[in-house]
Design an enzyme around this catalytic site. Structure first.
Site, PDB file in Angstrom:
ATOM      1  N   ASP A  17       0.841  -1.082   0.104  1.00 16.32           N
ATOM      2  CA  ASP A  17      -0.052  -0.057  -0.053  1.00 16.32           C
ATOM      3  C   ASP A  17       0.782   1.266  -0.012  1.00 16.32           C
ATOM      4  O   ASP A  17       2.150   1.140   0.151  1.00 16.32           O
ATOM      5  CB  ASP A  17      -0.849   0.194   1.110  1.00 16.32           C
ATOM      6  N   SER A  18       0.274   2.404  -0.158  1.00 15.69           N
ATOM      7  CA  SER A  18       0.992   3.614  -0.020  1.00 15.69           C
ATOM      8  C   SER A  18       1.533   3.901   1.266  1.00 15.69           C
ATOM      9  O   SER A  18       2.291   4.751   1.607  1.00 15.69           O
ATOM     10  CB  SER A  18       0.133   4.668  -0.609  1.00 15.69           C
ATOM     11  N   CYS A  80      -4.268  -1.163  -2.037  1.00 16.09           N
ATOM     12  CA  CYS A  80      -4.390   0.230  -2.334  1.00 16.09           C
ATOM     13  C   CYS A  80      -5.505   0.511  -3.173  1.00 16.09           C
ATOM     14  O   CYS A  80      -5.261   0.308  -4.215  1.00 16.09           O
ATOM     15  CB  CYS A  80      -3.213   0.741  -2.551  1.00 16.09           C
ATOM     16  N   GLU A 159      -3.702   8.892   9.041  1.00 14.83           N
ATOM     17  CA  GLU A 159      -2.465   8.418   9.235  1.00 14.83           C
ATOM     18  C   GLU A 159      -1.983   9.499  10.497  1.00 14.83           C
ATOM     19  O   GLU A 159      -0.928   9.231  11.010  1.00 14.83           O
ATOM     20  CB  GLU A 159      -1.549   8.973   8.117  1.00 14.83           C
ATOM     21  N   CYS A 193     -10.950   2.958  -0.245  1.00 16.69           N
ATOM     22  CA  CYS A 193      -9.479   3.268   0.019  1.00 16.69           C
ATOM     23  C   CYS A 193      -9.269   2.171   1.669  1.00 16.69           C
ATOM     24  O   CYS A 193     -10.198   2.258   2.398  1.00 16.69           O
ATOM     25  CB  CYS A 193      -9.352   4.718   0.452  1.00 16.69           C
ATOM     26  N   HIS A 195      -7.314   2.860   3.801  1.00 14.66           N
ATOM     27  CA  HIS A 195      -7.449   3.465   5.190  1.00 14.66           C
ATOM     28  C   HIS A 195      -8.809   3.852   5.941  1.00 14.66           C
ATOM     29  O   HIS A 195      -8.997   3.933   7.054  1.00 14.66           O
ATOM     30  CB  HIS A 195      -6.843   4.703   5.111  1.00 14.66           C
TER      31      HIS A 195
END
Ligand code: DGL
Length: 280
Positions: A17-18, A80, A159, A193, A195
């Protein structure tokens, strides 16, 4: 008489993933297949991908895949939403290793759950701009109405650990990004996404209990298990599998931030990779 042999593979599953969002897929992989080894790469030095151009995302994705392939993996999961959407049907460039992104698994799960055919999708700006989720949904259900919205501040919020459903910032951003979708009466919402499951409580409260939320990372983990089973590539290991984490930024920060993704204290081994190594 010929001995009956069952094919298996003890090679690791590669996931990238990023950043840390792909850990939502890893958590599900660990639940479903606790005996598998996993190699995880989070490109935390270059996150976010979702604000970048198709060319840059493609270049990064190819480097991520190249890095993961160095670990002799039996399958690669692009955990991702941005890479999966923007780089089309992302494939292992050399076509040798079974591969999945998150779009097809999430869309299959969403279409199976949708009652009224009105499906919401949220993701990064690049994901929503690509239209990939909408195309994949209509390929399965041509009459579906797809309502998409990008949520550019969700990834930096997650994040930074800003995820509490009672946090006024969280409440206001959820309301801002999800109002246009809630007003359209969807009964399924794809968290496009990886996240976004960390904002699940806030999103669920806002959307109401009649709306089914689909985690794209979790859907990809189930899809991967079925794919490996179909190819007789599940591990025959009896003991618990291990996970090795790689990050392109600080290993300490990765371990610290990973706690909120895995919901308990983080004990894994994290190794740092330089961007030069990634590109080589
Ligand atoms: N987890 C990534 C995704 O699923 C985060 C996006 C980003 O890097 O902007 O899209």
């Amino acid at each position: 008489m010929a001995e009956l042999t069952v094919e298996t593979s003890d090679k690791p599953i590669g996931v990238f993933d990023s950043g840390l969002g792909g850990l939502t897929c890893v958590m599900e992989l660990m639940q479903l297949m606790p005996n598998e080894n996993i190699v995880y790469f989070g490109d935390t030095a270059r996150i976010p991908y979702g604000t970048r151009s198709k060319e840059t995302i493609t270049e990064y994705a190819n480097q991520d895949i190249g890095f993961i392939k160095k670990h002799d993996v039996k399958m690669i999961i692009a955990a991702c939403g941005t890479v999966s959407s923007v780089v089309g049907g992302v494939k292992d460039p050399a076509g040798e290793v079974p591969f999945t992104g998150v779009v097809i698994p999430a869309v299959q799960t969403a279409c199976a759950a949708a009652r009224n055919g009105r499906i919401g999708v949220i993701g990064t700006a690049a994901t929503i701009r690509s239209g990939a989720y909408g195309r994949a949904i209509r390929a399965i259900r041509s009459d579906a109405v797809v309502l998409g919205n990008s949520c550019p501040l969700f990834v930096p919020m997650v994040e930074s650990g800003i995820t509490d459903k009672n946090d006024p910032v969280v409440k206001s951003m959820v309301e801002r990004y999800l109002s246009p979708i809630r007003n359209e009466n969807v009964d399924v919402l794809i968290l496009g996404c990886t996240h976004y499951p960390l904002l699940r409580d806030a999103i669920a409260d806002f959307m109401g209990e009649d709306v089914t939320l689909i985690s794209s990372g979790a859907a990809a983990a189930k899809y991967a298990m079925n794919l490996l089973a179909g190819k007789n590539l599940l591990s025959s290991r009896k003991e618990k599998g291990s996970i090795t984490y790689y990050t392109s930024d600080s290993a300490e920060l990765f371990a610290q931030n990973a706690q909120s993704f895995i919901g308990r204290s983080f004990t894994g081994e994290v190794r740092k990779v330089t961007i030069d190594e990634l590109c080589s």
